[in-house]
Write a protein that holds these residues in place. Structure first.
Motif, PDB file in Angstrom:
ATOM      1  N   LEU A 119      10.609   9.725  -3.537  1.00 49.30           N
ATOM      2  CA  LEU A 119       9.262  10.286  -3.396  1.00 49.30           C
ATOM      3  C   LEU A 119       9.123  11.581  -4.194  1.00 49.30           C
ATOM      4  CD1 LEU A 119       8.067   9.650   0.253  1.00 49.30           C
ATOM      5  CD2 LEU A 119       7.537   8.410  -1.821  1.00 49.30           C
ATOM      6  N   TYR A 149       7.013   8.851   6.130  1.00 49.89           N
ATOM      7  CA  TYR A 149       5.880   9.312   5.322  1.00 49.89           C
ATOM      8  C   TYR A 149       5.244  10.566   5.932  1.00 49.89           C
ATOM      9  CZ  TYR A 149       6.410   4.853   2.960  1.00 49.89           C
ATOM     10  OH  TYR A 149       6.915   3.784   2.251  1.00 49.89           O
ATOM     11  N   TRP A 177      -2.093   5.778   3.796  1.00 48.32           N
ATOM     12  CA  TRP A 177      -1.559   7.115   4.004  1.00 48.32           C
ATOM     13  C   TRP A 177      -1.786   7.912   2.724  1.00 48.32           C
ATOM     14  CZ3 TRP A 177       1.616   9.010   8.196  1.00 48.32           C
ATOM     15  CH2 TRP A 177       1.643   8.141   9.284  1.00 48.32           C
TER      16      TRP A 177
END
Length: 186
Positions: A119, A149, A177
């Motif tokens: 990420l 997340y 999201w």
């Protein structure tokens, strides 16, 4: 080929190519099905055929501003990462947004920090692209993914029902999201 360092270990990000379709499919039989097999009426192979077929891969690899990579340690495939820019959801329109389309890793990598560093890789790319948002979709029943997340600064903004009849009715809800850019802590 890009690489990441995670706890002193080197992981390579190798671009997925059309001739890798069989390799990709076999890896997803392990990585995707380990987490999502029980979501499907017939154990998830319909989704693998839908998402990792030669025609789908061919279409996705011709998309502009798409990064699609194998995540490897030494010569072992451990998962995939795919993200697109610009990309907006029809359900939640965004301008100047990066979509994390796929991040699937083998269970042996869970808890190692690899997903976090992947990420961060996307955050760096999004910063270089001057993106305003990063978004993704997560299955409502994926509690572990959603906790991750949330820890990474994403917030749920929308929930809707997937039209796939092959999914068990109790598992058809998916959530969008979102995380605003810039991301400074990586």
């Amino acid at each position: 080929m890009d690489s990441l360092q995670v706890n002193g270990q080197k992981y390579d990000l190798e671009p997925v190519k059309l001739e890798d379709q069989s390799r990709l499919y076999q890896l997803m039989e392990l990585a995707y099905l380990s987490g999502y097999r029980d979501y499907w009426q017939e154990s998830g192979h319909w989704f693998l055929d839908y998402s990792f077929s030669m025609p789908t891969l061919e279409r996705e690899l011709t998309e502009e501003n798409c990064e699609y990579v194998f995540v490897k340690k030494e010569d072992k495939d451990l998962g995939i990462l795919k993200f697109d820019f610009p990309s907006s959801s029809e359900k939640y329109p965004l301008k100047s947004a990066v979509k994390i389309h796929r991040i699937y890793l083998l269970p042996e990598t869970h808890g190692t920090g690899l997903a976090r560093e992947l990420l961060h890789h996307v955050f760096r790319r999004a910063t270089n692209l001057n993106a305003q948002y990063i978004w993704l979709e997560a299955m409502e029943k994926s509690a572990q993914a959603k906790r991750f997340y949330e820890k990474m600064g994403f917030e749920q903004v929308l929930s809707y029902t997937l039209p796939f009849e092959q999914l068990k009715p109790s598992h058809r809800q998916i959530e969008i999201w979102l995380r605003e850019m810039p991301v400074d802590e990586f």
